[in-house]
Design a protein around this motif. Structure first.
Motif, PDB file in Angstrom:
ATOM      1  N   ILE A   2       0.826  -1.201   0.000  1.00 58.38           N
ATOM      2  CA  ILE A   2       0.000   0.000   0.000  1.00 58.38           C
ATOM      3  C   ILE A   2       0.864   1.255   0.000  1.00 58.38           C
ATOM      4  CG2 ILE A   2      -1.650   1.339   1.362  1.00 58.38           C
ATOM      5  CD1 ILE A   2      -3.051  -0.898   0.104  1.00 58.38           C
ATOM      6  N   THR A   3       1.893   1.272   0.860  1.00 60.42           N
ATOM      7  CA  THR A   3       2.726   2.477   0.906  1.00 60.42           C
ATOM      8  C   THR A   3       3.434   2.686  -0.420  1.00 60.42           C
ATOM      9  OG1 THR A   3       4.515   1.195   1.878  1.00 60.42           O
ATOM     10  CG2 THR A   3       3.105   2.414   3.399  1.00 60.42           C
ATOM     11  N   GLN A   4       3.873   1.588  -1.024  1.00 56.80           N
ATOM     12  CA  GLN A   4       4.548   1.697  -2.316  1.00 56.80           C
ATOM     13  C   GLN A   4       3.603   2.290  -3.358  1.00 56.80           C
ATOM     14  OE1 GLN A   4       7.851   1.174  -2.469  1.00 56.80           O
ATOM     15  NE2 GLN A   4       7.508   2.246  -4.418  1.00 56.80           N
ATOM     16  N   LEU A   5       2.328   1.839  -3.271  1.00 53.79           N
ATOM     17  CA  LEU A   5       1.316   2.351  -4.183  1.00 53.79           C
ATOM     18  C   LEU A   5       1.143   3.848  -4.002  1.00 53.79           C
ATOM     19  CD1 LEU A   5      -1.690  -0.136  -4.340  1.00 53.79           C
ATOM     20  CD2 LEU A   5      -0.510   0.942  -6.250  1.00 53.79           C
ATOM     21  N   LEU A   6       1.081   4.254  -2.727  1.00 53.56           N
ATOM     22  CA  LEU A   6       0.880   5.676  -2.438  1.00 53.56           C
ATOM     23  C   LEU A   6       2.070   6.487  -2.936  1.00 53.56           C
ATOM     24  CD1 LEU A   6      -0.698   5.416   1.121  1.00 53.56           C
ATOM     25  CD2 LEU A   6      -1.806   6.250  -0.960  1.00 53.56           C
ATOM     26  N   ILE A   7       3.271   5.909  -2.769  1.00 51.53           N
ATOM     27  CA  ILE A   7       4.466   6.621  -3.228  1.00 51.53           C
ATOM     28  C   ILE A   7       4.458   6.762  -4.744  1.00 51.53           C
ATOM     29  CG2 ILE A   7       6.974   6.438  -3.435  1.00 51.53           C
ATOM     30  CD1 ILE A   7       6.758   5.070  -0.550  1.00 51.53           C
ATOM     31  N   ASN A   8       4.115   5.669  -5.386  1.00 53.73           N
ATOM     32  CA  ASN A   8       3.987   5.730  -6.847  1.00 53.73           C
ATOM     33  C   ASN A   8       3.004   6.806  -7.265  1.00 53.73           C
ATOM     34  OD1 ASN A   8       5.799   3.801  -7.572  1.00 53.73           O
ATOM     35  ND2 ASN A   8       4.296   2.138  -7.605  1.00 53.73           N
TER      36      ASN A   8
END
Lengths: 179, 257
Positions: free
Chosen positions: B159-165
């Motif tokens: 999820i955090t990676q998604l948000l960063i993307n």
């Protein structure tokens, strides 16, 4: 589009087959001597004709083919349940001319069912030819198409069948002499 | 007349009569008064006429056409009987009832429900924010998905990676802002701080640059000092942002002292 073609096909089929239906039914009834079984048999025949409708065009006479099929199917069925002898001899419903007196009507319907029974006792070939000629009023050519017999043979079979029927009828009724 | 008939009969039994002659015989034996000595011939001709009038029953034609033309008939007929309809209705009721009960039992305990809800919304977020879908989802849908992450009590790397993307690559500024805000909440996650630093170099919008600086200062991310100084030196960056970066540098280095 496909459905449309299909319907036209069925319509054409019905046009050619419907007029023959009564004949096939009577033939089946003559062999099987039972109304329901006769209907069942010709339903089977018509279904087979319908399934093979593509090949029908190549036959000289669809009626002759249908009659042949009906005869064969009936004989097969008779063989397969030979044991259950038909008790339904009295199945012939009497459709009589109205002007006949009740006495004649009763007499006729009695003798008609006797004739029906006696025809049933004739050999297969004999009853087929007799039925096609005397009930359905087929010409000799038409009988030829169905049975494969030649004209002379048909006359011989017909003559024997008629005489045998008469003989058996007289026997059953205790008439003193022949015709 | 009778003599003719007798001759015809003789021919008939020899199989030599024509159809016409046979019809004449049939007519003759159909009359009311048949001479007594010919009476014994009447039965068969009576039968022939009678048998000719036999036809299949009236229902036969219908049954036959149903048989020959099944595609239209069968689906309708299959549910024709009332009993079947009632049985089908009852079966539906029972299935519905059982289904309801099973569902109630499952959602009986509170916690499993939350768990399922959370996994559902995680999946939803993933679904909407997935990089390859960016072109098919609307900005408001993506903002909604980002905001859904607030409901999550626990986030995973994905999820955090998604948000960063999203923060780095979403074409819509409002979505990027929302992602930035959401990440602020997860700043204690390992990867978050790490990936916010390089994001500084990517962002060109002053709003996001400022927010990023604030976030990085609030988590006291020392690794941000270098990019902050780059921002300050960069003439293309807006004055406000450079000021903010200058403040950040001093705050981070001051804390160090």
């Amino acid at each position: 589009m496909v459905v449309f073609v299909f319907e036209m096909d069925l319509q054409a089929f019905n046009q050619r087959i419907l007029p023959v239906q009564g004949r096939l039914f009577r033939l089946a009834q003559m062999f099987l001597r039972n109304r329901e079984e006769a209907e069942d048999a010709i339903q089977d025949v018509l279904l087979r004709l319908w399934t093979n409708r593509q090949q029908l065009e190549s036959y000289h006479s669809i009626e002759a083919l249908a009659v042949q099929m009906t005869k064969n199917l009936c004989l097969d069925r008779l063989k397969s349940h030979h044991k259950q002898k038909m008790q339904n001899d009295a199945d012939v419903t009497s459709v009589q001319a109205a002007e006949l007196s009740p006495h004649r009507q009763l007499e006729n319907s009695d003798s008609a069912s006797l004739i029906h029974k006696l025809i049933g006792e004739l050999p297969e070939q004999h009853k087929l030819v007799l039925h096609l000629r005397d009930v359905e009023e087929y010409s000799f050519e038409e009988i030829e198409q169905v049975t494969g017999l030649n004209n002379a043979n048909i006359r011989t079979v017909l003559s024997r069948a008629r005489q045998k029927l008469r003989e058996n009828y007289l026997k059953a009724n205790n008439y003193e002499s022949g015709y | 007349m009778n003599q003719d008939i007798e001759k015809l009969l003789e021919k008939y039994y020899e199989g030599e009569t024509t159809i016409e002659e046979e019809k004449e015989l049939k007519r003759f034996f159909q009359q009311e008064h048949v001479p007594a000595h010919l009476m014994s011939h009447a039965a068969q001709f009576g039968y022939f006429i009678e048998a000719r009038n036999e036809y299949p029953s009236l229902t036969f034609g219908g049954e036959l056409s149903a048989l020959l033309d099944p595609p239209k008939q069968t689906p309708v007929r299959r549910f024709g009987s009332w009993l079947l309809r009632i049985a089908a209705g009852l079966a539906l009721l029972i299935v519905g009832f059982l289904g309801g009960r099973v569902f109630q039992e499952r959602s009986g305990g509170g916690e499993p429900l939350i768990a399922t809800k959370e996994s559902v919304s995680q999946a939803e977020i993933r679904n909407v924010l997935a990089f390859e879908k960016m072109n098919s989802t609307s900005a408001s849908e993506r903002i909604h998905a980002v905001n859904q992450s607030y409901d999550l009590s626990d986030v995973d790397k994905e999820i955090t990676q998604l948000l960063i993307n999203t923060l780095n690559f979403d074409p819509n500024i409002n979505v990027r802002l929302a992602a930035c805000q959401a990440l602020q909440r997860f700043r204690n996650e390992d990867d978050v701080a790490e990936s916010l630093v390089p994001s500084l170099a990517i962002q060109t919008d002053p709003n996001i640059q400022i927010m990023l600086i604030e976030v990085l200062v609030s988590i006291k991310e020392k690794r941000a000092v270098e990019p902050f100084q780059q921002l300050v030196r960069n003439q293309d960056v807006m004055e406000v942002v450079r000021l903010k970066a200058q403040q950040g540098v001093s705050e981070l280095t001051a804390a160090d002292v």
